[in-house]
Design an enzyme around this catalytic site. Structure first.
Site, PDB file in Angstrom:
ATOM      1  N   PRO A  80      46.367  42.493  33.683  1.00  0.00           N
ATOM      2  CA  PRO A  80      45.919  42.235  35.139  1.00  0.00           C
ATOM      3  C   PRO A  80      44.777  41.525  35.199  1.00  0.00           C
ATOM      4  O   PRO A  80      43.696  42.041  34.843  1.00  0.00           O
ATOM      5  CB  PRO A  80      45.994  43.673  35.668  1.00  0.00           C
ATOM      6  CG  PRO A  80      45.706  44.536  34.660  1.00  0.00           C
ATOM      7  CD  PRO A  80      46.199  43.862  33.279  1.00  0.00           C
ATOM      8  N   ASP A 137      39.545  40.460  32.945  1.00  0.00           N
ATOM      9  CA  ASP A 137      40.517  41.749  32.793  1.00  0.00           C
ATOM     10  C   ASP A 137      40.098  42.659  33.634  1.00  0.00           C
ATOM     11  O   ASP A 137      38.920  43.294  33.569  1.00  0.00           O
ATOM     12  CB  ASP A 137      40.715  41.946  31.202  1.00  0.00           C
ATOM     13  CG  ASP A 137      41.322  43.433  31.179  1.00  0.00           C
ATOM     14  OD1 ASP A 137      42.114  43.567  31.899  1.00  0.00           O
ATOM     15  OD2 ASP A 137      41.801  43.358  29.866  1.00  0.00           O
ATOM     16  N   HIS A 138      40.838  42.951  34.760  1.00  0.00           N
ATOM     17  CA  HIS A 138      40.372  43.811  35.722  1.00  0.00           C
ATOM     18  C   HIS A 138      40.497  45.135  35.500  1.00  0.00           C
ATOM     19  O   HIS A 138      40.136  46.197  36.083  1.00  0.00           O
ATOM     20  CB  HIS A 138      41.546  43.581  36.975  1.00  0.00           C
ATOM     21  CG  HIS A 138      40.637  44.063  38.308  1.00  0.00           C
ATOM     22  ND1 HIS A 138      39.703  44.684  38.540  1.00  0.00           N
ATOM     23  CD2 HIS A 138      40.928  43.445  39.387  1.00  0.00           C
ATOM     24  CE1 HIS A 138      39.155  44.763  39.705  1.00  0.00           C
ATOM     25  NE2 HIS A 138      40.024  43.941  40.511  1.00  0.00           N
ATOM     26  N   ARG A 139      41.062  45.458  34.268  1.00  0.00           N
ATOM     27  CA  ARG A 139      41.164  46.949  33.825  1.00  0.00           C
ATOM     28  C   ARG A 139      39.565  47.416  33.092  1.00  0.00           C
ATOM     29  O   ARG A 139      39.239  48.313  33.267  1.00  0.00           O
ATOM     30  CB  ARG A 139      41.979  47.162  32.551  1.00  0.00           C
ATOM     31  CG  ARG A 139      43.590  46.818  32.896  1.00  0.00           C
ATOM     32  CD  ARG A 139      44.135  46.635  31.375  1.00  0.00           C
ATOM     33  NE  ARG A 139      43.866  45.571  30.627  1.00  0.00           N
ATOM     34  CZ  ARG A 139      44.344  45.312  29.348  1.00  0.00           C
ATOM     35  NH1 ARG A 139      45.490  46.320  28.932  1.00  0.00           N
ATOM     36  NH2 ARG A 139      44.114  44.463  28.644  1.00  0.00           N
ATOM     37  N   ILE A 140      38.834  46.389  32.981  1.00  0.00           N
ATOM     38  CA  ILE A 140      37.481  46.781  32.424  1.00  0.00           C
ATOM     39  C   ILE A 140      36.309  46.245  33.307  1.00  0.00           C
ATOM     40  O   ILE A 140      35.203  46.289  33.129  1.00  0.00           O
ATOM     41  CB  ILE A 140      37.336  46.626  30.801  1.00  0.00           C
ATOM     42  CG1 ILE A 140      37.494  45.063  30.708  1.00  0.00           C
ATOM     43  CG2 ILE A 140      38.161  47.457  30.098  1.00  0.00           C
ATOM     44  CD1 ILE A 140      37.252  44.627  29.199  1.00  0.00           C
TER      45      ILE A 140
END
Length: 480
Positions: free
Chosen positions: A282, A452-455
């Site tokens: 994502p 990376d929108h997770r981090i």
């Protein structure tokens, strides 16, 4: 005296003994007679060997390699460490060395052909007496490779009503006749063989070059393939709703008359694979306009010394990443942050037939001039396809610059295993208003970052871009 006996006489030896009393210690030395040793030696017979030259794994993502050229020919005498063949991996062309002395007896995979990692591509004989045997072995391997899949093709769909004990008979079919052959199998196939207690040495592989696949192991264990499930579905069809779900098929495209199909090169196939993998991450994008008048002036000053704009941008990005380590991080398991100690800037370079990202390692620690020299060396090696794996697969942050082509802005696709990639457009004269509302014309470039929108969150990326813009607008720090 026989040649198998070795007799040696030892010189007179000394032995000593001691007697200890409360009053004093007395030492007594005596001379012993000469001692004769007899040793029987064994005669060992060393048998010559035929060794296989395997397709090496030249990178972590390489699954097969293509033979670009054979440096040596059949019959050439080889020394350990000598280059034998040039292999094209998914990133570069690399020389493959031999680990043994010997004679290149047979070439199994010719130039222009591909083979999976671990498959034999050549045979090495120790002496001339084994050359003919090696050639026969190579010929038999080449002739049997295409026949194996045809012979074992009917085995995957066994009849569903067969009893449980019956699969033991087909298991006897894929038994290798030659127990001394080299076993090449996939890691998952080895795992299945261990689980089902199947002797993988007795399984004949149906994959390329006789490679043992998971389906081969399952067939040897008597396990029915998953394709049998549709049979049970049709058996219970009367109780199911009449409209059955249509099978999912790959999309078909209309053929254009006169079109030519050109297969991917190894590098292009690797790029395609990475792009597909990136779709599972994502991502989000943030753009930032930056005034570049000061950077342009510095570039004109250092350009005669061999400094490129790419080196300036890479240095500025590395210095900004020092203050924002989360943008230099990555998420590899979907559950945790991986903070990288090194700041390695990968820079996208278009080369003939593909795309590659040479890496400026520790870009924050190198001065601008050394960084520029290093970048020039990497570009030359990339265009000649001579990069080593650590020179293209160790990036922690990627920079893609299309400004030299006049592109004002674009979005970049995040490479797998990284947290962010920066896309830099061209610096162009733009009307800019100052804080008092007065307009002036300044050089401005657009920078878009995909993360990376997770981090990495929006605030993290905005703070990083603000720091990067400050460095670009006050670039004297780049030369310190």
């Amino acid at each position: 005296m026989s040649s198998s006996l070795l007799q040696a006489r030892a010189s007179p030896s000394l032995s000593f003994s001691s007697s200890i009393s409360a009053a004093n210690t007395q030492w007594r030395f005596t001379s012993s007679p000469a001692v004769t040793f007899t040793r029987r030696t064994r005669n060992y017979t060393v048998r010559a060997k035929i060794r296989e030259i395997f397709m090496p794994a030249l990178s972590s993502t390489m699954t097969e390699g293509k033979i670009v050229s054979w440096i040596k020919s059949e019959g050439d005498v080889l020394s350990k460490g000598e280059s034998v063949v040039v292999v094209e991996s998914d990133k570069a062309d690399m020389d493959v060395e031999t680990f043994y002395d010997g004679i290149l007896a047979a070439i199994v995979v010719p130039e222009g052909e591909s083979a999976p990692v671990g498959a034999p591509i050549g045979l090495l004989a120790e002496t001339e007496a084994e050359i003919e045997e090696a050639k026969a072995k190579a010929a038999s391997a080449g002739s049997s490779a295409p026949s194996i899949p045809a012979a074992s093709a009917p085995s995957p769909p066994p009849p569903p009503p067969a009893p449980v004990a019956a699969p033991s008979t087909p298991a006897a079919a894929p038994v290798a006749a030659d127990g001394s052959r080299k076993i090449v199998s996939t890691p998952f196939a080895k795992k299945l063989a261990k689980q089902h207690k199947v002797d993988i040495n007795k399984v004949i592989g149906t994959g390329p070059f006789g490679r043992i696949t998971p389906a081969d192991v399952e067939a040897a264990a008597g396990i029915k393939p998953a394709k049998s499930s549709p049979a049970t579905a049709t058996a219970t069809a009367p109780s199911a709703p009449p409209p059955a779900a249509p099978a999912k098929s790959s999309p078909t495209f209309a053929e254009i008359p006169g079109a030519t199909i050109v297969p991917f090169t190894t590098m292009q196939a690797a790029v395609s694979k990475n792009m597909i993998e990136s779709l599972s991450v994502p991502t989000f994008r943030v753009g930032y306009p930056i005034i570049t008048d000061a950077l342009d002036a510095l570039y004109e000053k250092v350009k005669p010394k061999g400094v490129t704009m790419t080196a300036l941008l890479a240095k500025a990005a590395a210095m900004a990443l020092v203050q924002h380590p989360v943008v230099n991080a990555s998420c590899k398991d979907g559950k945790s942050f991986t903070y990288n100690n090194s700041i390695n800037i990968a820079v996208a370079v278009a080369i003939n037939g593909g795309l590659i990202t040479p890496v400026l390692q520790d870009a924050d620690k190198l001065d601008l001039y050394l960084l520029s020299q290093k970048w020039k060396e990497l570009v030359e090696k990339a265009r000649s396809k001579q990069l080593q794996p650590h020179e293209y697969n160790s990036g922690t942050f990627t920079l893609s610059n299309l400004g030299m082509f006049g592109v004002d802005r674009f979005d970049a696709i995040l490479p797998p295993g990284q947290g962010a990639i920066m896309a830099v457009g061209a610096s162009k004269p733009t009307a800019v208003a100052d804080k008092d509302g007065y307009f002036s014309v300044k050089n401005q470039m657009m920078v878009n970052v995909t993360a990376d929108h997770r981090i990495v969150y929006g605030a993290d990326l905005a703070a990083f871009l603000k720091t990067f813009a400050k460095i670009v607008q006050e670039p004297d720090i780049l030369t310190m």
